[in-house]
Design a protein around this motif. Structure first.
Motif, mmCIF file in Angstrom:
data_model
loop_
_atom_site.group_PDB
_atom_site.id
_atom_site.type_symbol
_atom_site.label_atom_id
_atom_site.label_comp_id
_atom_site.label_asym_id
_atom_site.label_seq_id
_atom_site.Cartn_x
_atom_site.Cartn_y
_atom_site.Cartn_z
ATOM 1 N N PHE A 108 35.863 79.501 35.975
ATOM 2 C CA PHE A 108 35.924 78.923 34.639
ATOM 3 C C PHE A 108 35.288 77.538 34.713
ATOM 4 O O PHE A 108 35.704 76.707 35.518
ATOM 5 N N PRO A 109 34.283 77.256 33.887
ATOM 6 C CA PRO A 109 33.517 76.021 34.060
ATOM 7 C C PRO A 109 34.186 74.757 33.556
ATOM 8 O O PRO A 109 33.919 73.680 34.075
ATOM 9 N N SER A 110 35.052 74.853 32.538
ATOM 10 C CA SER A 110 35.610 73.644 31.932
ATOM 11 C C SER A 110 37.127 73.636 32.030
ATOM 12 O O SER A 110 37.783 74.595 31.613
ATOM 13 N N PRO A 111 37.719 72.552 32.551
ATOM 14 C CA PRO A 111 39.182 72.508 32.667
ATOM 15 C C PRO A 111 39.893 72.264 31.346
ATOM 16 O O PRO A 111 41.068 72.579 31.216
ATOM 17 N N VAL A 112 39.194 71.676 30.365
ATOM 18 C CA VAL A 112 39.781 71.418 29.049
ATOM 19 C C VAL A 112 38.769 71.804 27.977
ATOM 20 O O VAL A 112 37.605 71.420 28.050
ATOM 21 N N ILE A 113 39.219 72.572 26.984
ATOM 22 C CA ILE A 113 38.350 72.991 25.887
ATOM 23 C C ILE A 113 39.061 72.660 24.578
ATOM 24 O O ILE A 113 40.201 73.114 24.361
ATOM 25 N N ARG A 114 38.408 71.889 23.733
ATOM 26 C CA ARG A 114 38.990 71.543 22.441
ATOM 27 C C ARG A 114 38.353 72.432 21.374
ATOM 28 O O ARG A 114 37.252 72.173 20.901
ATOM 29 N N ASP A 115 39.034 73.514 21.067
ATOM 30 C CA ASP A 115 38.510 74.520 20.144
ATOM 31 C C ASP A 115 39.701 75.161 19.439
ATOM 32 O O ASP A 115 40.433 75.952 20.033
ATOM 33 N N GLY A 116 39.886 74.817 18.159
ATOM 34 C CA GLY A 116 41.048 75.302 17.424
ATOM 35 C C GLY A 116 41.085 76.811 17.284
ATOM 36 O O GLY A 116 42.155 77.429 17.350
#
Length: 268
Positions: A108-116
């Motif tokens: 998984f490339p991103s540890p945090v994703i801000r996407d509602g």
């Protein structure tokens, strides 16, 4: 859910564990042997991971890769999260489907994703996995595939195996093959063809953990696997290489936030 509470749910799909937690507990450096996708439900947390410093707030989707060294602490008094942990083989099957065979070994490339929208899909999927919702199996399976595709959409990279020297891989594989074995620093260093100190420094740099800390992580994951398979706590402690059950329990709580007995009761 009260502060300091962990709850493990029986998932409707094999190869997935569902967890909800609310705690102010600070987790030391540790790893998981599964992929994880979750959401911060309340509060915020900070952690140092293999993908850099992570700051996640309520509503953020979070992820973790197998063997990724990370810690975790609340920003403020506490934070709450829901998490789905996936067997790597299941993720491999899902990614082959999502990528139509185009993915090799991935993370998984991103540890945090801000996407509602992604966060909403996760919440629905989490509910469908822990509830008896036979009429919504199609929706559950659609959301599962979509979630994996969404988490991967920022790009897929090969696991950082190329960054690990071959001599360190040999030592790591020896630990992985039999975590219960009573290995010594001279034995591991000799296998790697390095002096004791150079091996210790190289192993720590490559894996993020000292050889002993890495060994303890492999043992606690083996203990968790045995407990999930129905092995008694005492037998799991012995078979995974711990000196006694209390040692296993201390490390289990530090890693997973719940005692081995509570874990066994939740999935039994």
């Amino acid at each position: 859910m009260k502060s300091g509470e962990f709850r493990i749910y029986r998932s409707r799909l094999a190869g997935i564990e569902a967890v909800r937690a609310e705690t102010g507990h600070s987790f030391p450096k540790h790893t998981h042997d599964q992929f994880g996708i979750g959401i911060i439900e309340a509060g915020a947390q900070r952690s140092l991971s293999g993908r850099g410093m992570v700051h996640a707030e309520a509503g953020d989707v979070i992820s973790v890769n197998p063997s990724e060294v990370h810690d975790g602490m609340a920003i403020g008094e506490s934070r709450a999260w829901s998490m789905l942990y996936f067997d790597p083989r299941l993720i491999g099957d899902l990614l082959r489907d999502v990528g139509e065979g185009g993915f090799g070994a991935v993370e998984f490339p991103s540890p945090v994703i801000r996407d509602g929208e992604m966060a909403g899909h996760f919440k629905t999927l989490f509910s469908l996995l822990i509830e008896d919702a036979a009429e919504n199996v199609l929706l559950r399976d659609e959301l599962l595939l979509s979630l994996i595709a969404d988490v991967m959409r920022e790009g897929a990279g090969a696991l950082r195996e190329d960054a690990i020297p071959a001599d360190i891989k040999r030592a790591r594989e020896l630990i992985d093959d039999d975590p219960a074995a009573p290995l010594t620093l001279p034995e591991l260093a000799e296998l790697s063809g390095l002096s004791h100190f150079r091996f210790l420094r190289a192993f720590s740099k490559a894996t993020g953990l000292t050889p002993h800390a890495y060994l303890m992580q492999r043992r606690i994951h083996e203990a968790r696997r045995l407990i999930a398979a129905g092995t008694s706590l005492a037998e799991a402690a012995f078979a995974s290489g711990f000196s006694d059950q209390s040692h296993m329990t201390r490390l289990f709580v530090r890693n997973f936030g719940v005692s081995p007995g509570a874990y066994a009761a939740a999935i039994g």
